[in-house]
Design an enzyme around this catalytic site. Structure first.
Site, PDB file in Angstrom:
ATOM      1  N   CYS A  28       0.830  -1.228  -0.202  1.00 31.59           N
ATOM      2  CA  CYS A  28      -0.066  -0.080  -0.004  1.00 31.59           C
ATOM      3  C   CYS A  28       0.968   1.199  -0.076  1.00 31.59           C
ATOM      4  O   CYS A  28       0.451   2.311  -0.621  1.00 31.59           O
ATOM      5  CB  CYS A  28      -0.727  -0.003   1.051  1.00 31.59           C
ATOM      6  N   CYS A  50      13.131   6.585  -7.566  1.00 32.28           N
ATOM      7  CA  CYS A  50      11.672   6.388  -7.531  1.00 32.28           C
ATOM      8  C   CYS A  50      11.321   7.090  -6.155  1.00 32.28           C
ATOM      9  O   CYS A  50      12.010   8.158  -5.775  1.00 32.28           O
ATOM     10  CB  CYS A  50      11.299   4.864  -7.492  1.00 32.28           C
TER      11      CYS A  50
END
Lengths: 409, 93
Positions: free
Chosen positions: A201, A367
């Site tokens: 998540c 990232c």
């Protein structure tokens, strides 16, 4: 007519309710399916909530409200403001507190009678059986595969049912595992996915309301198990689709060859990090970090040099300009960027032709936190780029340590 | 047949929630899905071409692993395949 009127049998083993409790639980007491005996069973019950996050929050709140006598909480984390989008057991006032302490404040505020047992620890193979044996029902609201398998095996070994819930983005799953006759989590998922293939998540996001929906379903199953009413989700997997607002149940079978609940080959808890192919959690990184396989603090991982944000900044200051590539998703780029061109990691292999730089150009890949960029670095290497480094900690580390004006998400 | 795609895998099917494919067995249906969306290959199959053990495929409400003919079970045009992935989310930060 036989007029002997016997007083109905009362459950003498169960704890008595005070007049205050009778008033408090009157809406339960007038339900024949709960009644006095059911409410006493709830008072006697001990439920362990593993995790006091998205799923654990609504679950523990409703269990306390319903009159579950003892609620155990397992969490080692501290409340962060970014938790409050969904973890409604915590509040603005408890940001920075231990989650178990914060949860206790809210639960006691809801029901002064609830006995709260705090386990401010990471659940591990060393402590799980000891903790579980004190409880009647376990409710798994954790966030990573290692702990899912650990909770499952510990439930099977201690014979405690597991009210399971899991969420991702807009989708949820719920079931009741590890009852005597029903299947366990391993019957459904014999093996974990390799690290990195399924995003967490923290990487993929989750609709804040969804854990509320699924956590309340788990709480409902816990209450049904305690009361022995209705049809718990034993041998069924409930799929929740919040976008389509659809609920479906699929049949689950107990696998006779299951090493946990079938053949009972698993006689003790194992090393679940190793089982899930994940490096041991480091002291600096909580479990959540290792769960999406953020790379460890090493000079080189899988043949890819690891560069810290400090090292990268020093390089820039010295006038070097390595080619910086961002491999996050466009919606993340819209939140914050550090000026690098964007090719999402999932598209990198098919869009490799867009990188028209010479193959020996020094490339630094980033990232959000360093896990996806590690994967991207490997893809670049496979495609012939010879000088690729991974930016450790990603744009989050950059925002924390180098450019503090940037937002973190 | 219709193949229902779970959220985590929709990134590889151009965001489609379901994909209609031709095929007379479960295996053929999945092969057609991968042919139409090659990025699904590595998520569903091992390099050796076996269905990954953490991916569950349901034919209507039944786990294909427990059907007598398993992946070779005959499928009609009105049948639904559902891919159930492992998800672990719960209390993430």
């Amino acid at each position: 007519m036989n007029a002997t009127l016997e007083a109905p049998e009362t459950a003498t083993e169960l704890p008595k309710l005070s007049n205050e409790e009778i008033a408090r639980y009157s809406r339960h007491l007038i339900l024949p399916e709960v009644g006095m005996e059911g409410q006493q069973k709830l008072k006697a019950a001990k439920v362990l909530c593993v995790g006091t996050g998205g799923l654990g929050a609504p679950m523990a709140l409703y269990l306390a409200a319903a009159g579950v006598g003892t609620i155990g909480l397992v969490d080692f984390d501290v409340v962060d403001e970014s938790n409050l989008q969904r973890q409604i057991i915590h509040s603005q006032a408890t940001v920075g507190m231990l989650k178990v302490d914060s949860a206790e404040v809210m639960l006691k505020g809801l029901n002064k009678n609830t006995n709260i047992v705090k386990h401010n620890t990471m659940l591990t193979s060393a402590n799980a059986l000891e903790i579980f044996k004190e409880y009647d029902v376990i409710a798994d609201g954790t966030d990573n595969f290692q702990t899912r398998y650990l909770v499952n095996d510990a439930c099977v070994l201690t014979g405690k049912p597991n009210a399971y819930g899991s969420i991702f983005r807009f989708e949820g799953q719920a079931s009741v595992f590890a009852t005597e006759e029903g299947p366990c989590y391993r019957c459904l998922y014999p093996e974990p996915p390799p690290p990195g293939l399924v995003p967490s998540c923290a990487e993929g996001g989750v609709l804040g309301i969804l854990p509320g929906l699924v956590g309340v379903i788990q709480a409902t199953e816990v209450i049904k198990l305690i009361l022995g009413i209705g049809e718990p989700l034993i041998g069924r997997l409930l799929l929740v689709d919040a976008l389509g607002m659809g609920f479906r149940t699929l049949k689950l079978r107990k696998n006779p060859d299951c090493p946990a609940c079938g053949t009972h080959e698993i006689k003790e808890l194992i090393d679940y990090d190793q089982f899930c192919g994940i490096p041991k959690p480091t002291e600096t990184g909580p479990l959540e970090v290792s769960s999406f396989s953020a790379v460890a603090n090493l000079p080189e991982v899988e043949g890819i040099p690891q560069i810290s944000v400090e090292q990268y900044k020093a390089r820039l200051d010295a006038g070097d300009k390595p080619f910086l590539l961002d491999v996050r998703e466009p919606h993340e780029y819209a939140i914050v960027d550090i000026g690098a061109p964007l090719i999402p990691v999932g598209q990198l292999a098919s869009r490799i032709g867009e990188l028209t730089i010479p193959k020996d150009t020094e490339i630094v890949v980033h990232c959000k936190s360093g896990a996806r960029s590690q994967r991207a670095s490997l893809i670049l290497k496979e495609n012939g780029f010879t000088n690729v480094s991974n930016l450790v900690g990603g744009i989050t580390a950059w925002a924390e340590k180098i450019d503090k004006s940037l937002p973190k998400y | 047949m219709t193949i229902n795609i779970p959220t985590p895998l929709r990134a590889y099917t151009d965001k489609k929630e379901s994909v209609s494919v031709e095929g007379t067995t479960v295996t053929e249906g999945l092969a057609a899905l991968v042919a139409a969306h090659p990025a699904m290959q590595q998520h569903l199959f091992t390099p050796e071409g076996k269905l990954r053990s953490f991916v569950n495929v349901y034919l209507n409400d039944d786990d294909v692993r427990y059907l007598p003919a398993k992946e070779e079970t005959a499928v009609s045009a009105t049948d639904e395949l559902t891919i159930i992935p492992s998800i672990a989310g719960g209390c993430c930060r």
